[in-house]
Design an enzyme around this catalytic site. Structure first.
Site, PDB file in Angstrom:
ATOM      1  N   GLU A   1       0.820  -1.222   0.000  1.00 54.64           N
ATOM      2  CA  GLU A   1       0.000   0.000   0.000  1.00 54.64           C
ATOM      3  C   GLU A   1       0.850   1.267   0.000  1.00 54.64           C
ATOM      4  O   GLU A   1       0.491   2.271  -0.623  1.00 54.64           O
ATOM      5  CB  GLU A   1      -0.970   0.005   1.196  1.00 54.64           C
ATOM      6  CG  GLU A   1      -2.173  -0.912   1.023  1.00 54.64           C
ATOM      7  CD  GLU A   1      -1.879  -2.371   1.330  1.00 54.64           C
ATOM      8  OE1 GLU A   1      -0.730  -2.682   1.743  1.00 54.64           O
ATOM      9  OE2 GLU A   1      -2.779  -3.217   1.160  1.00 54.64           O
TER      10      GLU A   1
ATOM     11  N   HIS B   1     -11.502  -5.195   8.886  1.00 56.15           N
ATOM     12  CA  HIS B   1     -12.161  -5.058   7.582  1.00 56.15           C
ATOM     13  C   HIS B   1     -13.435  -4.225   7.720  1.00 56.15           C
ATOM     14  O   HIS B   1     -14.384  -4.410   6.982  1.00 56.15           O
ATOM     15  CB  HIS B   1     -12.523  -6.432   7.003  1.00 56.15           C
ATOM     16  CG  HIS B   1     -11.345  -7.257   6.599  1.00 56.15           C
ATOM     17  ND1 HIS B   1     -10.531  -7.884   7.499  1.00 56.15           N
ATOM     18  CD2 HIS B   1     -10.823  -7.536   5.379  1.00 56.15           C
ATOM     19  CE1 HIS B   1      -9.571  -8.530   6.871  1.00 56.15           C
ATOM     20  NE2 HIS B   1      -9.720  -8.343   5.576  1.00 56.15           N
TER      21      HIS B   1
END
Lengths: 352, 321
Positions: free
Chosen positions: B58, B125
């Site tokens: 990322e 999540h």
């Protein structure tokens, strides 16, 4: 006068007594050797001047971080790239020599250090963070390793725009090779197959931390194999060797479109910054080949009188640039628009 | 034919790719696989060179987008989940957000963050990251709550010359539907009155808009008419629309799905209290998730976040103060 210039004068005395070294077959032209050495001299001269202004106090804004000891490695990289052909040089904090060789105007660092509003960062960021991103000189942030993926992205854009022959280079120290950012970016450049040249200046200290607290592999270049890219090792104190290696690495990047990693062994011949006396550096390291001053090593390639002339020209250039920047105003908070967004209509406090 | 929130996001990207050769998408599993949520399904077939699978990196994904943006591209980065944008945090807040200010060179990147909780998703999540990014100067942060906004605000985000954090809510992906995609819509930076009323104002955004609208409908049966303001963008935040609504109702509840310390609801209250204190008939209140990580089991998760029932309970108190 700063220590480096005294050292240089001392070497000039010596070199007059020496016969010039035997010239060995080299891929580097004498003109390239000469022009790069002159960038090294200019960088050293400027940084010595900035350091003495810093110590005197009053005129330098912010910290001073020198490239002393890295001028050959950095300058050779900058000199092997072509700014006019769209190459990219993402310089870091010890890349004065490489930035100048690549084509950064001398006034840029001078204005930044002296806090002139005419500098490339207009007082909003300083000194070593300076850049001209649309001219192939992206502006580093303090978080080391973070620039590698930015240069990678610039290269991806070039490829998408059909300018695939441009090479992008960035440098990094032994310390920043420990960051996740570095690893992610080099791996990504390898996966994407982009012509990135990563120059790892192993200057043996990350601030005060020696390399045995930084990595456990035998040589940092071993990592190149792990990334599936070409690795090179070079004596980072020897300008000719650095030019030969970077010429090869840049050509390979351009020809294959793949990343190259060059590791230069050298020693940081200054503190982390000028606030740091570097008393933690093992004095024995200065006696080793990697502890040589690259200016001294390269001086031996040239005629002493000629070097003296170049030195004087560098002093003159630096003095002129400083005189100019010293007369320029600093940024004016009253005229600062304080806009962090290019989309002015979305700046809070301004109505749509 | 109806379009889902997710299909609107896919369609906005298709339109952007079609209309501007400088747009490309970079993210994990977004190529042939079409993305973890299928937000890029089939796009690689039409744009084989501009839809790229990324390594699990990322930090470098965002860094790469920044570099490409400097060179004139308009990258879209899909974070697989908003939660993972924490790995790219440094690049987002220190590199992308500061770039225009420092250098004068814009950094037009769009970071898509599949955000918010769904049953069974757990602590890593489910997060809502908007407040973190809104804190930093140099970023635009948007939180579309409708299919129309998901479409038009994504297109506008890609066209903006600044880094945009596009918080798309996963819970809205499939069940939220619209008959057609809009050709005109409110711009980024403007809030919308989603339901008019005169007894209290709810200021909210993203999935909590729909919980708030349900609560407002429940209050209507009790005879109270609640106005619901959908912020749409949390940075910039449309203070004028919020104050206008509070001026009509005199009562304020701010509802958010994120953690309670600081954040968007605190910002809303702070602005109303400092700029519109005299408009208030009683102390304003906030409703957020609990101050714990987000639980995995649905029994716990349902109690962790605000729901129509808890919003109804808070409003019932507020309108009787």
């Amino acid at each position: 006068m700063a220590q480096g210039l005294r050292l240089l004068s001392h070497m000039l005395e010596d070199s007059r007594c020496q016969t010039p070294p035997m010239s060995t077959p080299s891929t580097v032209s004498s003109e390239k050797l000469r022009s790069t050495f002159r960038w090294m001299l200019l960088a050293r001269t400027l940084e010595d001047r900035i350091a003495s202004l810093y110590r005197a106090g009053g005129s330098i804004v912010g910290g001073v971080y020198l490239g002393r000891g890295q001028e050959a490695f950095s300058g050779a990289l900058g000199a092997c790239l072509s700014k006019k052909d769209g190459d990219i040089f993402g310089g870091l904090i010890r890349d004065m020599s490489g930035r100048l060789a690549f084509g950064e105007p001398l006034l840029d660092p001078v204005r930044a250090y002296l806090g002139s509003a005419a500098g490339p960062m207009r007082g909003r960021d300083g000194n070593i963070h300076r850049g001209r991103p649309q001219e192939g000189l992206p502006a580093m942030i303090s978080h080391l390793g973070a620039l590698v993926s930015v240069v990678t992205g610039m290269l991806l854009a070039r490829r998408l725009q059909g300018k695939a022959t441009c090479v992008g280079a960035t440098s990094i120290g032994d310390g920043a090779t420990s960051t996740g950012s570095f690893h992610e970016a080099v791996n990504m450049a390898a996966v994407e197959g982009l012509p990135l040249v990563v120059a790892v200046a192993n200057n043996q200290y990350a601030y005060s931390t020696p390399t045995d607290r930084q990595y456990a592999c035998e040589n940092l270049v071993d990592r190149a194999r792990g990334y599936g890219i070409q690795g090179y090792v070079v004596d980072g104190t020897d300008l000719r060797a650095c030019l030969e290696t970077f010429t090869e690495a840049v050509a390979a990047a351009r020809a294959t479109g793949k990343p190259q990693m060059v590791v230069g062994k050298l020693l940081r011949l200054a503190g982390h910054g000028e606030h740091d006396d570097a008393s933690y550096v093992d004095p024995a390291l200065r006696e080793e080949p990697s502890g040589r001053d690259p200016i001294d090593v390269a001086t031996a390639y040239f005629d002493g009188m000629e070097v003296r002339k170049w030195q004087e020209e560098a002093l003159k250039q630096v003095a002129e640039a400083i005189a100019k920047a010293q007369n320029e105003a600093g940024p004016d908070a009253g005229h600062e628009p304080w806009l962090a967004l290019a989309s002015e209509h979305l700046v809070e406090g301004r109505r749509l | 034919m109806s379009t889902t929130y997710l299909a609107a996001i896919r369609e906005a990207q298709a339109v952007a790719l079609r209309e501007d050769p400088n747009v490309f998408i970079y993210g994990q599993d977004i190529g042939k696989f079409g993305g973890a949520f299928k937000a890029t399904k089939g796009l690689i077939d039409e744009f084989p060179n501009r839809v790229m699978d990324a390594p699990i990196s990322e930090d470098a994904m965002v860094g790469l987008a920044i570099g490409a943006a400097i060179e004139g591209m308009r990258p879209i980065v899909e974070m697989q989940f908003a939660d993972f944008s924490s790995i790219g945090f440094n690049q987002i807040i220190n590199q992308a957000a500061t770039h225009y200010w420092r250098t004068g060179v814009p950094c037009p990147i769009t970071l898509r963050l599949p955000s918010g909780g769904t049953a069974g998703s757990g602590p890593f999540h489910s997060q809502s990251m908007e407040a973190l990014y809104a804190h930093y100067p140099g970023l635009v942060v948007v939180t579309p709550a409708t299919v129309e906004d998901a479409y038009s605000m994504l297109l506008e985000s890609i066209q903006l010359d600044d880094p945009v954090i596009f918080c798309e809510h996963k819970l809205l992906y499939y069940h939220l539907k619209a008959d057609r995609l809009p050709t005109v819509n409110l711009p980024v930076g403007k809030a919308r009155i989603a339901r008019s009323g005169r007894h209290a104002t709810v200021v909210t955004y993203s999935a909590m808009l729909h919980e708030s609208l349900k609560a407002a409908a429940m209050l209507a049966e009790d005879g109270f008419h609640v106005e619901v303001v959908d912020l749409r963008s949390v940075k910039p935040i449309d203070t004028d629309t919020i104050l206008g609504s509070v001026a009509r109702t005199g009562r304020l509840l701010a509802v958010g799905e994120a953690f309670p310390w600081g954040g968007v609801t605190a910002e809303v209250l702070s602005r109303v209290v400092s700029e519109g204190f005299d408009l208030l008939d009683c102390p304003p209140i906030r409703l957020n998730a609990k101050d714990t990580p987000i639980p995995y089991h649905p029994n716990l998760w349902k109690a962790h976040r605000p729901t129509a029932d808890s919003i109804y309970a808070a409003l019932s108190e507020l309108v009787r103060k």
